[in-house]
Design an enzyme around this catalytic site. Structure first.
Site, PDB file in Angstrom:
ATOM      1  N   PRO A   1     -16.716   0.342 106.669  1.00 12.59           N
ATOM      2  CA  PRO A   1     -17.965   0.899 107.210  1.00 12.59           C
ATOM      3  C   PRO A   1     -18.225   0.390 108.618  1.00 12.59           C
ATOM      4  O   PRO A   1     -17.906  -0.746 108.954  1.00 12.59           O
ATOM      5  CB  PRO A   1     -19.034   0.396 106.235  1.00 12.59           C
ATOM      6  CG  PRO A   1     -18.279   0.102 104.973  1.00 12.59           C
ATOM      7  CD  PRO A   1     -16.933  -0.396 105.419  1.00 12.59           C
ATOM      8  N   CYS A   2     -18.794   1.252 109.450  1.00 14.31           N
ATOM      9  CA  CYS A   2     -19.098   0.883 110.836  1.00 14.31           C
ATOM     10  C   CYS A   2     -20.409   0.114 110.874  1.00 14.31           C
ATOM     11  O   CYS A   2     -21.427   0.578 110.378  1.00 14.31           O
ATOM     12  CB  CYS A   2     -19.211   2.144 111.688  1.00 14.31           C
ATOM     13  SG  CYS A   2     -19.677   1.827 113.387  1.00 14.31           S
ATOM     14  N   GLN A   3     -20.375  -1.072 111.446  1.00 18.09           N
ATOM     15  CA  GLN A   3     -21.584  -1.885 111.574  1.00 18.09           C
ATOM     16  C   GLN A   3     -21.754  -2.346 113.021  1.00 18.09           C
ATOM     17  O   GLN A   3     -20.779  -2.501 113.745  1.00 18.09           O
ATOM     18  CB  GLN A   3     -21.488  -3.123 110.677  1.00 18.09           C
ATOM     19  CG  GLN A   3     -21.435  -2.800 109.190  1.00 18.09           C
ATOM     20  CD  GLN A   3     -21.033  -4.025 108.408  1.00 18.09           C
ATOM     21  OE1 GLN A   3     -19.906  -4.467 108.491  1.00 18.09           O
ATOM     22  NE2 GLN A   3     -21.958  -4.578 107.647  1.00 18.09           N
TER      23      GLN A   3
ATOM     24  N   LEU B   1     -18.032   6.334 115.423  1.00 14.09           N
ATOM     25  CA  LEU B   1     -17.578   5.027 115.897  1.00 14.09           C
ATOM     26  C   LEU B   1     -17.042   5.108 117.331  1.00 14.09           C
ATOM     27  O   LEU B   1     -17.095   4.132 118.073  1.00 14.09           O
ATOM     28  CB  LEU B   1     -16.490   4.490 114.956  1.00 14.09           C
ATOM     29  CG  LEU B   1     -15.872   3.138 115.329  1.00 14.09           C
ATOM     30  CD1 LEU B   1     -16.933   2.038 115.392  1.00 14.09           C
ATOM     31  CD2 LEU B   1     -14.787   2.746 114.341  1.00 14.09           C
TER      32      LEU B   1
END
Length: 438
Positions: free
Chosen positions: A142-144, A186
């Protein structure tokens, strides 16, 4: 003779433009439809995506097979979309890590021999699996957001994020190649800073990152307008042996008809299964929406009531009250096909797509079963990587590992021959010296 006819709507999907843009192009003569308003694909080769389709090497890429058993480990495995595609390409999955209980049950039910580690990734010691000599590490982290305290973040500075765990696995396993999958957002997340940080960390870990690319699922025998970003890294000591190439497109764009009816994708119509239903009030509204239409096509009074305050906001909001069309690829599947703004209504029947219909849009095989509640099953399917997309990409990863295997082996043979020759030359010289002395 025209080999493939496409509709105007399908042309817009292929070129990633709006229908309004297509109308403008018709007016200025950039494109010319036939009398029935359709287009011959071969006449549109001045557009790069169409030229790419026509000159595709898809068939040759499908013939790629591994020259030995390549071992893979997958993180954030979900319900198995990426894993199935890589399996079809020839990878042997040694370990899959996933935290969600239902997804783990799904994986174990369908592949009892897979080693599924149901655990928080931060608590997995990947050095325990280093004996596998991993060829490929994959996963959709997941993109954080990261905290940018300094000018340049390093590996240790992204602790606490799921990307750190993915990077830690790379560091501990030292795979030959890794594959990261993410949302297309992203690319520009935090004005591109997030991706730049990821690039620098990958460099720090000893890998060369292939320029990340967004792949559109419709080009890879997937009847869905899904787009995903892929990151591929190759270990620096092996990069010189490789020539990675992104997969070429299939010759035809699959539609929802291909997903739900017997044809090129499946050898029978979609089997019946359970699914969600609309509340009575919403059912009456959705009955008024034509195939391929949305709230814009509703009568004015119904439109205003259904949309409420959103009616006066800007933007097309074309995902609201959306009915799919058999003649087009599906919209990107969400985790809930019945909620407002994420509706995925059947083209002919006024109901959300069922579980098995959802699975087919993601190109899951009909014998892949999902475990858990109805909402959990929708979520598992909606979050998955389309199998056929993963398969196409997997073939190209196999090609890279074949290149490494062949060239490393050849290099070792050359070194061995040189050493043997050097030893032979030394032996001959010693023999000559002894002979001349005598």
């Amino acid at each position: 003779m025209c080999k493939q006819i496409i509709t105007e709507a399908l042309l817009a999907d292929i070129l990633s433009v709006s229908r309004a843009t297509i109308e403008k192009w018709k007016i200025i003569g950039k494109i010319k439809p036939s009398k029935n308003g359709q287009y011959c694909l071969e006449d549109l080769q001045h557009f790069d995506p169409i030229k790419w389709i026509i000159n595709s090497q898809w068939e040759e890429q499908q013939k790629i097979t591994p020259i030995r058993k390549y071992k893979s480990i997958e993180l954030f495995a979900g319900a198995g979309g990426l894993a199935i595609g890589l399996e079809k390409a020839g990878f042997h999955n040694m370990v899959l890590n996933e935290l969600d209980k239902d997804s783990c049950k799904t994986l174990r039910f369908n592949r009892p021999h897979w080693n599924v580690i149901e655990k928080d990734i931060s608590k997995v010691d990947f050095s325990d699996y280093s004996q596998y000599s991993v060829d490929l590490l994959s996963g959709g982290f997941p993109c954080q957001a990261f905290s940018y305290a300094g000018n340049k973040l390093g590996f240790e500075d992204v602790r606490g994020t799921l990307f750190f765990e993915f990077a830690r696995a790379i560091k501990e396993l030292q795979p030959k190649v890794f594959l990261g999958e993410n949302v297309r957002g992203l690319l520009n997340h935090d004005q591109g800073k997030t991706l730049e940080t990821i690039k620098s960390i990958i460099e720090e870990l000893g890998y060369i990152l292939i320029k990340p690319k967004v792949l559109k699922a419709i080009f890879y025998r997937v009847p869905q307008k899904r787009e995903r970003l892929f990151l591929i890294g190759i270990r620096k000591d092996l990069f010189k042996y490789t020539n990675f190439r992104w997969p070429d497109p299939f010759s035809k764009i699959m539609t929802l008809r291909d997903a739900l009816k017997k044809g090129d994708l499946y050898d029978q119509d979609c089997p019946p299964s359970s699914g969600q239903n609309y509340p009575t009030k919403k059912q009456k509204v959705m009955e008024m929406v034509p195939p391929g239409g949305c709230w814009i096509d509703l009568p004015e009074d119904v439109k205003r009531e259904y949309m409420g305050k959103s009616y006066f906001l800007g933007g097309g909001k074309t995902g609201i009250a959306r009915r799919l069309s058999f003649e087009l690829p599906s919209l990107t599947l969400t985790c809930s096909p019945a909620q407002k703004q994420t509706e995925r209504c059947h083209p002919e029947e006024t109901r959300p797509l069922t579980i098995r219909e959802y699975a087919r849009v993601q190109t899951f095989p009909d014998d892949w079963n999902f475990i858990g509640s109805i909402s959990s099953q929708y979520r598992q399917i909606g979050n998955a990587v389309p199998i056929n997309l993963a398969w196409a990409l997997g073939n190209q990863l196999v090609a890279v590992l074949n290149q490494i295997e062949n060239r490393v082996e050849n290099h070792s043979m050359r070194v061995s021959n040189i050493e043997n020759n050097q030893q032979m030359n030394l032996f001959d010289f010693d023999f000559y010296v002894q002979k001349t002395k005598s």
